[in-house]
Design an enzyme around this catalytic site. Structure first.
Site, PDB file in Angstrom:
ATOM      1  N   ARG A 121       0.860  -1.199  -0.122  1.00 23.40           N
ATOM      2  CA  ARG A 121      -0.009  -0.120  -0.028  1.00 23.40           C
ATOM      3  C   ARG A 121       0.673   1.012   0.099  1.00 23.40           C
ATOM      4  NH1 ARG A 121      -3.134  -2.965   3.736  1.00 23.40           N
ATOM      5  NH2 ARG A 121      -4.867  -3.938   2.512  1.00 23.40           N
ATOM      6  N   LYS A 143       2.840  11.020 -12.155  1.00 20.45           N
ATOM      7  CA  LYS A 143       2.006   9.898 -13.021  1.00 20.45           C
ATOM      8  C   LYS A 143       2.801   8.744 -13.160  1.00 20.45           C
ATOM      9  CE  LYS A 143      -1.042  12.730 -15.836  1.00 20.45           C
ATOM     10  NZ  LYS A 143      -1.514  13.203 -17.138  1.00 20.45           N
ATOM     11  N   GLU A 185       9.020  16.094 -26.191  1.00 21.25           N
ATOM     12  CA  GLU A 185       8.256  16.683 -24.960  1.00 21.25           C
ATOM     13  C   GLU A 185       9.024  18.156 -24.540  1.00 21.25           C
ATOM     14  OE1 GLU A 185       5.603  15.273 -23.914  1.00 21.25           O
ATOM     15  OE2 GLU A 185       5.949  13.062 -23.768  1.00 21.25           O
ATOM     16  N   LYS A 227       7.156  22.104 -16.083  1.00 21.04           N
ATOM     17  CA  LYS A 227       6.387  20.818 -15.622  1.00 21.04           C
ATOM     18  C   LYS A 227       6.012  21.046 -14.095  1.00 21.04           C
ATOM     19  CE  LYS A 227       5.146  16.398 -15.681  1.00 21.04           C
ATOM     20  NZ  LYS A 227       5.032  14.846 -16.495  1.00 21.04           N
ATOM     21  N   GLU A 242     -11.180  25.637 -19.656  1.00 20.12           N
ATOM     22  CA  GLU A 242     -10.516  25.555 -20.974  1.00 20.12           C
ATOM     23  C   GLU A 242      -8.978  25.770 -20.972  1.00 20.12           C
ATOM     24  OE1 GLU A 242     -12.461  26.826 -24.722  1.00 20.12           O
ATOM     25  OE2 GLU A 242     -10.903  28.402 -24.703  1.00 20.12           O
ATOM     26  N   ARG A 246      -3.062  20.669 -15.559  1.00 21.93           N
ATOM     27  CA  ARG A 246      -2.344  19.570 -16.267  1.00 21.93           C
ATOM     28  C   ARG A 246      -2.616  19.092 -17.344  1.00 21.93           C
ATOM     29  NH1 ARG A 246       0.916  15.271 -12.403  1.00 21.93           N
ATOM     30  NH2 ARG A 246       1.974  14.275 -14.118  1.00 21.93           N
ATOM     31  N   ASN A 250      -0.679  17.259 -22.161  1.00 20.87           N
ATOM     32  CA  ASN A 250      -0.936  16.269 -23.096  1.00 20.87           C
ATOM     33  C   ASN A 250      -0.976  16.869 -24.476  1.00 20.87           C
ATOM     34  OD1 ASN A 250      -0.921  13.909 -21.556  1.00 20.87           O
ATOM     35  ND2 ASN A 250      -2.985  14.571 -20.612  1.00 20.87           N
ATOM     36  N   HIS A 253      -0.856  14.331 -27.303  1.00 23.31           N
ATOM     37  CA  HIS A 253      -1.033  12.730 -26.756  1.00 23.31           C
ATOM     38  C   HIS A 253      -2.354  12.049 -27.114  1.00 23.31           C
ATOM     39  CE1 HIS A 253       2.484  14.327 -24.627  1.00 23.31           C
ATOM     40  NE2 HIS A 253       2.538  13.352 -23.898  1.00 23.31           N
ATOM     41  N   HIS A 257      -1.181   8.736 -28.611  1.00 25.35           N
ATOM     42  CA  HIS A 257      -1.481   7.455 -27.729  1.00 25.35           C
ATOM     43  C   HIS A 257      -2.183   6.384 -28.751  1.00 25.35           C
ATOM     44  CE1 HIS A 257      -1.247   9.149 -23.500  1.00 25.35           C
ATOM     45  NE2 HIS A 257      -0.036   9.034 -23.859  1.00 25.35           N
ATOM     46  N   HIS A 270       7.177   6.556 -27.938  1.00 23.42           N
ATOM     47  CA  HIS A 270       6.243   7.669 -27.226  1.00 23.42           C
ATOM     48  C   HIS A 270       6.397   9.048 -27.820  1.00 23.42           C
ATOM     49  CE1 HIS A 270       3.574   9.670 -24.574  1.00 23.42           C
ATOM     50  NE2 HIS A 270       4.376  10.421 -24.059  1.00 23.42           N
TER      51      HIS A 270
HETATM   52  P1  NAD Z   1      11.854   3.958 -22.383  1.00 20.43           P
HETATM   53  O1  NAD Z   1      11.869   4.016 -21.006  1.00 20.43           O
HETATM   54  O2  NAD Z   1      11.457   2.811 -23.058  1.00 20.43           O
HETATM   55  O3  NAD Z   1      13.488   4.070 -22.802  1.00 20.43           O
HETATM   56  C1  NAD Z   1      13.946   4.062 -24.369  1.00 20.43           C
HETATM   57  C2  NAD Z   1      15.201   3.201 -24.478  1.00 20.43           C
HETATM   58  O4  NAD Z   1      16.240   3.791 -24.268  1.00 20.43           O
HETATM   59  C3  NAD Z   1      14.953   1.926 -23.789  1.00 20.43           C
HETATM   60  O5  NAD Z   1      15.300   0.859 -24.620  1.00 20.43           O
HETATM   61  C4  NAD Z   1      15.887   2.063 -22.587  1.00 20.43           C
HETATM   62  O6  NAD Z   1      16.127   0.922 -22.198  1.00 20.43           O
HETATM   63  C5  NAD Z   1      17.056   2.896 -23.306  1.00 20.43           C
HETATM   64  N1  NAD Z   1      17.664   3.694 -22.289  1.00 20.43           N
HETATM   65  C6  NAD Z   1      17.337   4.248 -21.249  1.00 20.43           C
HETATM   66  N2  NAD Z   1      18.306   4.987 -20.665  1.00 20.43           N
HETATM   67  C7  NAD Z   1      19.462   4.918 -21.573  1.00 20.43           C
HETATM   68  C8  NAD Z   1      20.503   5.294 -21.531  1.00 20.43           C
HETATM   69  N3  NAD Z   1      21.079   6.250 -20.769  1.00 20.43           N
HETATM   70  N4  NAD Z   1      21.613   4.862 -22.535  1.00 20.43           N
HETATM   71  C9  NAD Z   1      21.089   4.026 -23.353  1.00 20.43           C
HETATM   72  N5  NAD Z   1      19.827   3.539 -23.332  1.00 20.43           N
HETATM   73  C10 NAD Z   1      19.106   3.882 -22.593  1.00 20.43           C
HETATM   74  O7  NAD Z   1      11.448   5.465 -22.920  1.00 20.43           O
HETATM   75  P2  NAD Z   1      11.104   6.823 -22.688  1.00 20.43           P
HETATM   76  O8  NAD Z   1      11.238   7.509 -23.919  1.00 20.43           O
HETATM   77  O9  NAD Z   1      12.329   7.117 -21.524  1.00 20.43           O
HETATM   78  O10 NAD Z   1       9.773   6.843 -21.997  1.00 20.43           O
HETATM   79  C11 NAD Z   1       8.739   6.557 -22.572  1.00 20.43           C
HETATM   80  C12 NAD Z   1       7.416   6.293 -21.523  1.00 20.43           C
HETATM   81  O11 NAD Z   1       7.280   7.344 -20.572  1.00 20.43           O
HETATM   82  C13 NAD Z   1       6.048   5.881 -22.263  1.00 20.43           C
HETATM   83  O12 NAD Z   1       5.784   4.564 -21.729  1.00 20.43           O
HETATM   84  C14 NAD Z   1       5.137   7.111 -21.828  1.00 20.43           C
HETATM   85  O13 NAD Z   1       3.814   6.735 -21.842  1.00 20.43           O
HETATM   86  C15 NAD Z   1       5.768   7.534 -20.528  1.00 20.43           C
HETATM   87  N6  NAD Z   1       5.758   8.868 -20.066  1.00 20.43           N
HETATM   88  C16 NAD Z   1       5.243   9.045 -18.866  1.00 20.43           C
HETATM   89  C17 NAD Z   1       5.036  10.302 -18.242  1.00 20.43           C
HETATM   90  C18 NAD Z   1       4.665  10.606 -16.935  1.00 20.43           C
HETATM   91  O14 NAD Z   1       4.101  11.759 -16.597  1.00 20.43           O
HETATM   92  N7  NAD Z   1       4.739   9.485 -16.216  1.00 20.43           N
HETATM   93  C19 NAD Z   1       5.415  11.257 -19.418  1.00 20.43           C
HETATM   94  C20 NAD Z   1       5.849  11.134 -20.526  1.00 20.43           C
HETATM   95  C21 NAD Z   1       5.865   9.755 -20.987  1.00 20.43           C
HETATM   96  N1  GLY Z   2       3.013  13.796 -19.298  1.00 16.06           N
HETATM   97  C1  GLY Z   2       1.822  14.468 -18.929  1.00 16.06           C
HETATM   98  C2  GLY Z   2       1.670  14.650 -17.298  1.00 16.06           C
HETATM   99  O1  GLY Z   2       2.536  14.351 -16.885  1.00 16.06           O
HETATM  100  O2  GLY Z   2       0.527  15.071 -16.829  1.00 16.06           O
END
Ligand code: NAD
Ligand code: GLY
Length: 393
Positions: A121, A143, A185, A227, A242, A246, A250, A253, A257, A270
């Protein structure tokens, strides 16, 4: 030089440290690790690069760590992989006071955060983002979650970390297409609320692509400041006005998505989905008469220079409408889009006429010109419709 920002959430406020070599700085972590134990969640790509360094740093201040190494890829951001984290935590008898440290990109950060929110939890959570995307966006704001076969990030929780440690040196090993995905982003912040930053990006994109340390640190800090301000004002995305709260984060997105899940998770990054999706949002904004063709062209130009796709895959209009109907911003069955009133100012809008939306969906997919080329940047062939895996069938 290290920069520190704060995400202001009262008692749950936390620092974001940004700088070179931070993985060696045990003192930044120690205050957040009161017990002698932690679990580090990473993946098969990042662990060989940075796990030992992090474990040595922790060991230097008397903290032992249990690694949990997951398969790499967006396609593993699901309940099965989440279960692997719980399995490892239980098998190693991790307790309520054992913090989970996410070492990796957004996939690892989102999944680890959700595990931290739910294991026993709720246990303490630290983000060590290693992609540009994670350093400018996903590690900040709480998130967390996983994908569902029917929709992206559909299962999750708001759960804030206690610390974000962004070591810019980790970006040196990031593949070029992943750096570009992070830039999507970064550009987003300029478009939604920070015109001077958008203009700075137009001037300095070359330095970011060349991985100039100072430019990267500036862009990461400015993105995180944007952010942090948005999250502090509307942590759980409840602002329904409007002007948007937060939900503005998006931009691109809703379309993005749909591209990601429609193409099969992992086929479009992404950030690539966000890039093509943002051009669709800009196109729709123009059709509503809010921005001019020159603003759309200016936006497209910056994404193209970053090496990002600006043409969406042709999933078919009905498929897009179906996938977008699953967006988390849908209210009372009505799609709500983040759209541009001007470059530097976005709004959330729920009254888009379906006819205009259909026009955008038709206009923003590849079309062959007489000379056999397409008009703007498409994603390389491996991610095109040929690789389409429909998870809904
Ligand atoms: P990812 O986590 O898949 O990383 C991209 C690739 O880079 C992977 O293959 C990873 O293993 C590799 N990698 C990571 N660090 C590395 C490094 N230093 N050197 C070499 N390779 C490395 O993708 P991402 O773009 O980091 O994240 C995308 C994800 O984030 C999506 O699932 C998306 O939905 C999510 N996201 C979440 C939020 C949020 O607010 N929580 C915001 C934007 C995106
Ligand atoms: N990436 C969208 C959010 O954090 O709200």
């Amino acid at each position: 030089m290290m920069q520190t920002l704060t995400v202001g959430l009262g008692e749950r406020s936390y620092p974001i440290h940004i700088g070179s070599g931070l993985l060696d700085h045990a003192e930044l972590l120690k205050d957040h690790l009161p017990r002698q134990r932690a679990a580090i969640v990473s993946n098969t790509t990042v662990a060989p690069l940075y796990l030992e360094k992090l474990q040595n740093t922790l060991r230097s201040v008397g903290i032992s760590s249990t690694p949990v190494i997951l398969p790499d890829g967006e396609e593993y951001k699901n309940a099965d992989t989440l279960n692997l984290i719980y399995d490892a935590l239980l098998a190693n008898r991790c307790e309520r006071t054992t913090p989970l440290i996410a070492l990796g990109g957004g996939v690892i950060g989102d999944m680890t955060g959700y595990a931290a929110a739910t294991y026993l939890r709720g246990v303490p959570f630290i983000q060590i983002p290693t992609t540009l995307l994670a350093q400018v966006d996903s590690s900040v704001g709480g998130k967390t979650g996983i994908n569902h076969p029917l929709g992206k990030n559909m299962i999750g929780a708001f759960y804030q970390p206690q610390l974000v440690l962004a070591d810019t040196d980790t970006l040196n090993t990031l593949p070029d297409n992943e750096l570009a995905a992070g830039l999507a982003e970064v550009i987003k912040y300029g478009l939604i609320r920070d015109l001077p930053f958008f203009e700075w990006l137009e001037q300095n994109l070359g330095k970011l692509l060349a991985r100039d340390t100072e430019a990267l640190q500036y862009a990461i800090a400015r993105s995180c400041r944007n952010k942090a301000e948005v999250v502090a004002a509307d942590e759980c995305e409840r602002d329904g006005r409007e002007s948007g709260g937060r939900a503005l984060l998006n931009l691109g997105h809703t379309f993005g998505h749909a591209i990601e899940s429609g193409m099969g998770y992992g086929n479009w990054l992404h950030g690539e989905g966000v890039a093509a999706g943002t051009i669709m949002a800009a196109d729709l904004s123009q059709r509503l008469g809010w921005i001019g063709a020159q603003d759309v062209a200016r936006t497209r130009n910056l994404f193209e220079r970053a090496g990002l796709p600006t043409v969406a895959p042709d999933l078919g209009t009905e498929k897009y409408l179906d996938l977008m109907g699953l967006d988390k911003k849908v209210e009372g069955g009505k799609l709500r889009f983040v759209l541009l009133k001007e470059i530097g100012r976005a709004v959330v809008y729920g009254e888009v006429p379906e006819g205009l939306l259909r026009q955008t969906l038709q206009a923003c997919v590849p079309f062959d010109q007489a000379d056999g080329t397409t008009s703007h940047s498409t994603k390389p062939a491996s991610g095109q419709v040929a690789g389409y895996q429909d998870r809904h069938d």
